[in-house]
Design an enzyme around this catalytic site. Sequence first.
Site, short mmCIF file in Angstrom:
data_model
loop_
_atom_site.label_atom_id
_atom_site.label_comp_id
_atom_site.label_asym_id
_atom_site.label_seq_id
_atom_site.Cartn_x
_atom_site.Cartn_y
_atom_site.Cartn_z
N PHE A 139 0.82 -1.21 0.00
CA PHE A 139 0.00 0.00 0.00
C PHE A 139 0.86 1.26 0.00
O PHE A 139 1.86 1.34 0.72
CB PHE A 139 -0.89 0.05 1.25
CG PHE A 139 -1.83 -1.11 1.38
CD1 PHE A 139 -3.08 -1.09 0.77
CD2 PHE A 139 -1.47 -2.22 2.12
CE1 PHE A 139 -3.94 -2.16 0.89
CE2 PHE A 139 -2.33 -3.30 2.26
CZ PHE A 139 -3.57 -3.27 1.63
N ASP A 140 0.45 2.22 -0.78
CA ASP A 140 0.92 3.58 -0.61
C ASP A 140 0.21 4.12 0.64
O ASP A 140 -0.85 3.61 1.03
CB ASP A 140 0.55 4.40 -1.85
CG ASP A 140 0.84 5.88 -1.67
OD1 ASP A 140 1.93 6.21 -1.19
OD2 ASP A 140 -0.05 6.69 -1.98
N LYS A 141 0.75 5.13 1.29
CA LYS A 141 0.10 5.67 2.49
C LYS A 141 -0.84 6.83 2.17
O LYS A 141 -2.06 6.73 2.32
CB LYS A 141 1.13 6.13 3.53
CG LYS A 141 0.47 6.69 4.81
CD LYS A 141 1.50 7.20 5.80
CE LYS A 141 2.04 8.55 5.40
NZ LYS A 141 1.04 9.65 5.54
N THR A 142 -0.27 7.92 1.69
CA THR A 142 -1.04 9.15 1.51
C THR A 142 -2.09 8.99 0.41
O THR A 142 -1.76 8.67 -0.74
CB THR A 142 -0.12 10.33 1.18
OG1 THR A 142 0.88 10.43 2.19
CG2 THR A 142 -0.91 11.63 1.11
#
Length: 638
Positions: A312-315
Amino acid sequence: MKFQMYIQKHTKQITWLTGILIVAGLALQYLAHWQLGANILLAIASVIAIIPIAIHAYQALKVKVVSIELLVTIAVIGAFIIGEYNESAIVTFLFLFGNFLEQKTLDKTRASIKTLTEMTPTTALVLQDDGTTETVDVDDVEKGDRVLVKTGAAIPVDGVVVDGSGYADEAAVTGESRAVKKTTHDQVFSGTMLSDGYLQVEATKVGDDTTFAKIIELVEDAQDTKSHAEKFIDRFAKYYTPAVLLIALAVFIISRDFKLAITVLVLGCPGALVIGAPVSNVAGIGNGAKRGILIKGGEAMDTFAHVDTFVFDKTGTLTQGKTAVSEIKNYATDPQQVLALTARMETLSDHPLGRAVLAYADQQNVDYQSLAVSDNQTLKGQGLVAQINGQQVLVGNQKLMTTYDLSLSAAQQADLQALQATGSSTMIVAVAGQIAALVGVADQIRPEVKAQLAKLKAAGAKHLVMLTGDNQVTADYVAQELGIDEVHAELLPDQKVEFVKQFQANGQKVAFVGDGINDSPSLATADIGIAMGSGTDVAIETSDVVLMQSNFTSLVHAYRLAKKTVLNTKENVVIAIAVVAFLLLGLVAGFIYMASGMFVHEASILVVIFNAMRLIQFGGSPAKSNPDAQQQTAAQIN
């Protein structure tokens, strides 16, 4: 050619006529005991019914394909030659009737896509320079044109509302079940319906460039893209069908029983095997489309089902992608007054943290605009200083407090460290020489993520990873809160790609979930790229799965749906092979004959279709989501 087209167009009528002739023939045979009349009617039924089947067989042979229709044609001709008119008529009718039911059932699985295409707007009401309106073909609308949309009309373009307000039904685009309020500056999408109100929309995307047009194209292409199982079955059928012909020939040579050889041809038709995998994929893709989940074909479905690692990317993915006040520690007797003073100070700055404070103050209905400001200044790298209503107000970091000889107590210092440990950016507020508050501002974690990640693991995900360009402290906090197994922070896009490749090199099947903007390289590199309904056109074009609702509930459903679809395909293959084995064994044992075998054969086709249709209702009715969040997410697609 005209004859072929006529036959294809009237195959349904031919099927029913054949059935009527068979009933009449059997009535003459068993009720009137007139065998000659019965044979004539059954022979006519056989000839009429074999025509569309033989045409399909001929068309397949022209492209060097030995089809099921060829087996049936040869079998019926053989039955006709030996005078088995009952057999030949019943076999052809059952084959045609099976195709009819098969098509009817497949049409149901494609219903969601058909609904989409029927919703495509054909005309638009364009505002002219003189203030009048003109109805034009939707293909003639250009970017920048202003389009009027009235209650009950379909919005013909992607665009921005420049005047008016109303509620738009965006189910066709996002899967959102509730109408979304649209006002000035909001994004709207082609193919959505204005259920109430009046809008004037400036076109930003028209024709084939609209989100709606791309969705239709994606789903239609997806339903034509074959899975690994379908490709295997195609290769299998390519050799299986000629093998059945050779087996039937061998049976005749050995037994000298022409009827037995013909029966082998009929019972060896792999109809259920050929239809089983495609109908499962069509049903699964249709299920996803109803929920705003675009899965790009059977191959993507098959690969997604075997994913064990989610990256997953965070932002904008695990978090909401916008800063907000996460917590306020108050030390003053009047917290509302402190918030008002802080907000008034932030009107003097355009810093993102300041905008978060102003948004929070507006939510709390705090009146700060009326406060009088004088002698304000900005100290670079420290914060803001001003006189507000005769009081000195400081908003900034510890350096600013030190500059003005202010220090935090041990308890306040502990509060500050606790806020920073959560990944929040902090502001210290001092009023009249006293520390009044600590304000934490952070990118908020999506509220549903933690529970949905647990469900994702329960569905079969073995390893959850977060890759982010954010700082390590914030990344560690988010990972700990959500139960992420592995986290890597302060990464550039190309470094994220290297991690994805490393997981793949370790034998893991990787799905990358991102916002589709700076994560496009990772989306393309992963075994499955999943765009959370955001990003530009790159998200739709690069990803294998697009979640139009941009929520983790959709992600979990998509993962479970992929696994269920692949399992359903395997079930259909097993059913088909088992039926063929049963028929051939029954033929050898002497309790299966041509007509009864054909009946079982056609019944098996319907069984695999009905089994696949269960996928249409998999997961129940689409869940409702937050309309405001939905509107914002959908707007990001552009």
